[in-house]
Scaffold this active site. Sequence first.
Site, PDB file in Angstrom:
ATOM      1  N   HIS A   1      57.638  48.266  44.789  1.00 52.08           N
ATOM      2  CA  HIS A   1      56.295  48.663  43.937  1.00 52.08           C
ATOM      3  C   HIS A   1      55.865  47.277  43.258  1.00 52.08           C
ATOM      4  O   HIS A   1      54.994  47.234  42.683  1.00 52.08           O
ATOM      5  CB  HIS A   1      56.955  49.495  42.947  1.00 52.08           C
ATOM      6  CG  HIS A   1      57.794  48.770  41.858  1.00 52.08           C
ATOM      7  ND1 HIS A   1      59.131  48.417  41.895  1.00 52.08           N
ATOM      8  CD2 HIS A   1      57.441  48.466  40.589  1.00 52.08           C
ATOM      9  CE1 HIS A   1      59.630  48.024  41.004  1.00 52.08           C
ATOM     10  NE2 HIS A   1      58.530  47.737  39.732  1.00 52.08           N
TER      11      HIS A   1
ATOM     12  N   HIS B   1      52.228  44.274  40.012  1.00 54.73           N
ATOM     13  CA  HIS B   1      52.944  45.531  39.744  1.00 54.73           C
ATOM     14  C   HIS B   1      52.169  46.854  40.129  1.00 54.73           C
ATOM     15  O   HIS B   1      51.320  47.374  39.399  1.00 54.73           O
ATOM     16  CB  HIS B   1      53.218  45.700  38.364  1.00 54.73           C
ATOM     17  CG  HIS B   1      54.288  46.553  37.873  1.00 54.73           C
ATOM     18  ND1 HIS B   1      54.092  47.854  38.030  1.00 54.73           N
ATOM     19  CD2 HIS B   1      55.722  46.407  37.812  1.00 54.73           C
ATOM     20  CE1 HIS B   1      55.555  48.659  37.525  1.00 54.73           C
ATOM     21  NE2 HIS B   1      56.100  47.676  37.535  1.00 54.73           N
TER      22      HIS B   1
END
Length: 162
Positions: free
Chosen positions: A67, A82
């Site tokens: 992620h 992110h």
Amino acid sequence: MFKWFRKKAEKEAIVAPLTGNIVTLENVPDPVFAQKMMGDGVAIEPTEGIVVAPIDGEIVQVFPTKHAIGLRSKRGLEILIHIGLETVGMNGEGFEVHVQAGDCVKVGDRLITFDLSLVQQKAKSMITPIIITNSDAIEHIERVEAKTVQRGQTVMMTIATK
């Protein structure tokens, strides 16, 4: 008589790693990013599930949960991308990484693809912070006035480094 010269700051352009809408960090619904605890930067609410390199540099970290990814530019800026908020709990579901730590990349190289609709369903938010994690190296950030950005094309920020 000696003249003292101040070294001119180096400037580095950070290109949008995703296509979407710009969100200021202060408007990111997560205090760690909104209060710049990890560093300064910007965020994007993506309209497609493709993340590309925002700089020429090196991949320094790919998170096991896929992620997030860390890069270092040739001038030493450390950048964290992110994808979404609270996406770590997805344990990599819906994410595909196309690079590994140590790889050299150029602006626009594909880093990660992800299932946009799955992230919408399972994450707190799709807003994706792009953070300069070594903010102590920054002298000044110029942010572009654009509301929407195109991955690999739109310059989001110009960073003057110390």
